[in-house]
Design an enzyme around this catalytic site. Structure first.
Site, PDB file in Angstrom:
ATOM      1  N   GLY A  17       0.842  -1.199   0.000  1.00  0.00           N
ATOM      2  CA  GLY A  17       0.000   0.000   0.000  1.00  0.00           C
ATOM      3  C   GLY A  17       0.870   1.237   0.000  1.00  0.00           C
ATOM      4  N   GLN A  19       2.051   3.254   2.443  1.00  0.00           N
ATOM      5  CA  GLN A  19       3.183   3.255   3.383  1.00  0.00           C
ATOM      6  C   GLN A  19       4.237   2.236   2.954  1.00  0.00           C
ATOM      7  OE1 GLN A  19       3.973   5.232   5.852  1.00  0.00           O
ATOM      8  NE2 GLN A  19       2.101   6.422   5.934  1.00  0.00           N
ATOM      9  N   LYS A  42      -3.027  -8.652  -6.964  1.00  0.00           N
ATOM     10  CA  LYS A  42      -2.248  -7.992  -8.019  1.00  0.00           C
ATOM     11  C   LYS A  42      -1.103  -8.849  -8.555  1.00  0.00           C
ATOM     12  CE  LYS A  42      -3.289  -3.337  -6.301  1.00  0.00           C
ATOM     13  NZ  LYS A  42      -2.758  -2.237  -5.499  1.00  0.00           N
ATOM     14  N   ILE A  97       6.994  -4.788  10.590  1.00  0.00           N
ATOM     15  CA  ILE A  97       6.942  -3.382  10.977  1.00  0.00           C
ATOM     16  C   ILE A  97       5.611  -3.020  11.656  1.00  0.00           C
ATOM     17  CG2 ILE A  97       7.156  -1.004  10.103  1.00  0.00           C
ATOM     18  CD1 ILE A  97       9.646  -2.796   9.595  1.00  0.00           C
ATOM     19  N   THR A  98       4.553  -3.663  11.222  1.00  0.00           N
ATOM     20  CA  THR A  98       3.183  -3.347  11.648  1.00  0.00           C
ATOM     21  C   THR A  98       3.029  -3.181  13.160  1.00  0.00           C
ATOM     22  OG1 THR A  98       2.479  -4.719   9.810  1.00  0.00           O
ATOM     23  CG2 THR A  98       0.791  -4.144  11.446  1.00  0.00           C
ATOM     24  N   GLU A  99       2.261  -2.158  13.553  1.00  0.00           N
ATOM     25  CA  GLU A  99       1.970  -2.011  14.978  1.00  0.00           C
ATOM     26  C   GLU A  99       0.518  -2.330  15.257  1.00  0.00           C
ATOM     27  OE1 GLU A  99       1.891   1.951  17.183  1.00  0.00           O
ATOM     28  OE2 GLU A  99       2.225   2.665  15.146  1.00  0.00           O
ATOM     29  N   TYR A 161      16.715   6.466  16.232  1.00  0.00           N
ATOM     30  CA  TYR A 161      17.190   7.438  15.244  1.00  0.00           C
ATOM     31  C   TYR A 161      17.946   8.543  15.963  1.00  0.00           C
ATOM     32  CZ  TYR A 161      13.035   5.383  13.005  1.00  0.00           C
ATOM     33  OH  TYR A 161      12.067   4.538  12.554  1.00  0.00           O
ATOM     34  N   GLU A 211      13.254   0.155  27.570  1.00  0.00           N
ATOM     35  CA  GLU A 211      12.098   0.916  28.042  1.00  0.00           C
ATOM     36  C   GLU A 211      11.623   0.287  29.336  1.00  0.00           C
ATOM     37  OE1 GLU A 211       9.000   0.736  25.131  1.00  0.00           O
ATOM     38  OE2 GLU A 211      10.098   1.915  23.670  1.00  0.00           O
ATOM     39  N   HIS A 250       3.674   2.368  23.747  1.00  0.00           N
ATOM     40  CA  HIS A 250       3.930   0.975  23.375  1.00  0.00           C
ATOM     41  C   HIS A 250       3.133   0.025  24.255  1.00  0.00           C
ATOM     42  CE1 HIS A 250       8.128   1.770  21.409  1.00  0.00           C
ATOM     43  NE2 HIS A 250       7.143   1.863  20.532  1.00  0.00           N
TER      44      HIS A 250
END
Lengths: 295, 393
Positions: A17, A19, A42, A97-99, A161, A211, A250
């Site tokens: 898609g 993203q 597709k 990657i999906t959250e 990052y 974290e 998160h």
């Protein structure tokens, strides 16, 4: 060398898609071998933005385009099936990657794909992996870093990052940066990445960004003390100011009220320092400590 | 998402986990009186129990769970329990239930186990008390059993496994079968309803030899809401006693946690936002909130998020901390411009620190817009120092 991905990585993207296309194109522009996309309807067409074929299944992408790594970008309700499809197709490195993936889905996936299958699953809810100069799979902005000797592992994307950026400004590059993800159940833990860094001749120092919540940072710290005490290692645990019982964005970032203990940033820092690891109070300090250690 | 007791019991009931006869959910003393009268006059039970519906443990100890032998007594209990403060949660709803004849109290829970990446069953013959305490003083009385998903495919815990757990927990022979049945159903409830916790304390054996869940503590996985149409039904006004801004954020799908300070925080990525709170504190300030605009934040999301942060009357400055990955710099900048247009005049300054993907374009957009409320800072440290200074000015 580097860990998990390198110049031989051939990526199939599940989820093409807007993203998925935006980031896959960036990955390709960086030099990553993105060899195919998959889409249930597709198959047989071309992914115009990237100029690579679209297949109906991952199996075809493996057989026809030689894909050996999958990047999962499908929406959360379909993530479990996408990972299992990549696994069944024989993909050995799956980067999700999906959250927002339900925790029961990931528990089932972990059991089959990681515990039984021994496949390298990274994420979900993660920014991906970059081995600077070789390959970038995911959403990490590659232009903020450069090849080097520091292995970086983190539960957080943007915080990663931030640290890469500060290291780069001091002239320090990265061997591989692995975003392991912020969910309670993820495929690859801190310890898995740190063990891989320990075996990687190009990685000479380790930075890790944890974290609040869970105890994976402590497990990794104990292993570092027992196995690689001489490797320069710097940590940072985000969330010193996080109140108990509140989920901080998160799904996994929560200090449980009346929980097992050891979940707060202060407790984790204390435990890790007990293992001889320098732990910073904020990301800039983490970068500074690393710069000092590398002299 | 945590359920209160009566909701947990509804969930149990529809999954075949035995619970007491249904009671009534009451918000006023009159409703409590009426509920007690209905139960006692109908002969459903000689007594009723009035139970505070709050999302915290230790209700009994705090005086939030009491038995009434008469309608008048129930009314008095309603008066004392409604409005009670239990660990910072004000009781606004009570559940009035027919009292059960308790012969024995056990403990049973099934939960998602983050550490082992599987499930955990905990069972003890010593229930009705703090299970952590039992675990400390008499660990042999607590059976803990890890279950992997592959050992219970489709959420079906094998019956032998359930029986074995009950036997090791010394649940008496004559109710062991029934208790094992209940565990199988409770386990299926956890998996099929996408719960992360299903705890029964106490699980009781009644005088007539039945095993039922006298209490229910259930947490659901919000990430699984897409496959449970009923998740919305669990949100009951008054019970959550959420901060109004947190409630608004939830509705808009924004990750927001209200805190006590005066520096509003808006960032992208949970880790970066947590670090932002840390850095603000280290510069002598205190964050007013946690807000993660998330990945791929659009101009619209930025505008909505900023509007929310500024609604908090304690906010005296706002620190917008963006490092672009999936979120692109120009989107963030457009969002800030758009938000300031929509929000009109507001007294607080926005300290913006923008870096990463397309950050230069973002900074150019901000410069060209020349917004009076926006101050930019090149690093996270400097931005934090500036935001704290403005908040304390």
């Amino acid at each position: 060398m580097s860990i998990f991905i390198d110049e031989n990585t051939k990526v199939v993207v599940q989820g093409i898609g807007s993203q998925g296309t935006f980031h896959a194109k960036r990955n390709q522009d960086y030099g990553t071998q993105v060899v195919a996309g998959t889409h249930p309807k597709k198959g047989g067409t071309t992914w115009d933005e990237l100029g690579v074929p679209v297949y109906t299944t991952v199996e075809e992408a493996v057989a026809e385009a030689g894909a050996n790594t999958s990047m999962v970008m499908v929406p959360a309700p379909f993530t479990k099936d996408a990972i299992l499809e990549a696994y069944d197709a024989g993909i050995q490195t799956i980067i999700a990657i999906t959250e927002g993936v339900p925790v029961h889905d990931m528990t089932e996936v972990y059991d089959k794909v990681v515990r039984e299958g021994g496949v390298r699953l990274i994420g979900p809810n993660c920014p991906g992996v970059i081995s600077p100069g070789k390959s970038n799979v995911g959403i990490i902005p590659a232009d903020i870093t450069k090849p080097g000797k520091v292995g970086l592992v983190s539960r957080s994307g943007t915080l990663t990052y931030q640290i890469m950026h500060e290291l780069a400004q001091a002239g320090i590059g990265i061997s591989t940066c692995v975003g392991i993800g912020g969910d309670p159940v993820i495929g690859t833990q801190f310890l898995d990445v740190i063990k891989a860094f320990a075996e990687d001749p190009e990685t000479e120092a380790i930075a890790f960004v944890g974290e609040i919540g869970g105890s994976e940072e402590q497990k990794a710290g104990e292993w570092i003390r027992d196995n690689i005490p001489d490797t320069p290692t710097v940590g940072y645990i985000a969330g010193f100011e996080a109140p108990e019982g509140k989920q901080m964005g998160h799904a996994g970032a929560i200090v449980k009220e009346g929980g097992p203990g050891g979940e707060s940033a202060a407790e984790k820092k204390e435990i890790l320092e007990g293992y001889g690891i320098a732990v910073a109070m904020n990301p800039s300090e983490a970068a500074r400590l690393m710069i000092q250690r590398l002299g | 998402m945590d359920l209160v007791e009566f909701q947990g019991k509804q969930l149990f009931k529809r999954n075949g986990v035995p619970v007491p006869k249904e009671g009534a959910v009451c918000r006023t003393v009159d409703e409590v009186e009426q509920a007690a009268r209905d139960i006692i006059q109908a002969g459903e039970a000689g007594m009723v129990v009035v139970k505070a519906q709050v999302k915290t443990g230790g209700r009994g100890k705090a005086g939030g769970v009491k038995l009434a032998k008469s309608v008048d007594e129930a009314r008095e209990l309603g008066e004392s329990i409604l409005g009670l403060d239990i660990k910072g949660h004000e009781v606004r709803v009570v559940y009035v239930e027919p009292a059960s004849d308790i012969a024995e109290e056990y403990y049973l829970s099934v939960m998602h186990d983050r550490v082992h990446k599987g499930y955990l069953v905990i069972c003890s013959r010593e229930g009705g008390v703090d299970i952590e305490e039992v675990n400390r003083t008499n660990p042999d009385a607590v059976v803990k059993e890890s279950i992997l998903p592959s050992e219970a495919p489709g959420g079906e815990l094998p019956r032998e496994r359930a029986e074995d757990i009950m036997s090791r927990a010394n649940i008496p022979d004559d109710v062991r079968d029934e208790a094992a049945d209940l565990l199988v159903k409770l386990f299926a409830t956890l998996v099929n309803e996408d719960a992360t916790l299903a705890e029964i304390n106490p699980l009781i054996r009644t005088e007539d030899g039945r095993v039922i869940a006298l209490d229910a503590k259930v947490s659901l996985d919000g990430n699984a809401a897409f496959r449970h149409d009923d998740y919305d039904e669990w949100k009951i006004e008054g019970i959550d006693a959420d901060d109004p801004l947190e409630a608004e954020a939830k509705e808009k799908g924004i990750q927001y946690v209200k805190l006590e300070g005066s520096v509003g925080i808006l960032g992208n990525g949970a880790g970066l936002v947590m670090a932002t709170l840390d850095v603000v504190a280290q510069h002598g300030g205190e964050a007013a909130n946690f807000l993660d605009v998330g990945g791929g934040a659009s101009a619209d999301a930025m505008a909505q998020s900023l509007g929310l942060v500024l609604k908090d009357p304690n906010v005296r400055s706002v620190f917008i901390n963006i490092f672009g990955g999936i979120t692109r710099g120009e989107e963030v900048a457009n969002g800030i411009v758009e938000a300031t247009k929509r929000l009109g005049d507001f007294p607080q300054k926005l300290v913006v620190r923008l870096d990463g993907t397309n950050a230069e374009e973002g900074r150019r957009i901000l410069d060209e817009a020349d917004l009076p409320s926006v101050v930019t800072a090149p690093t996270m440290d400097e931005a934090a120092a500036k935001a704290v200074e403005l908040a304390n000015a």
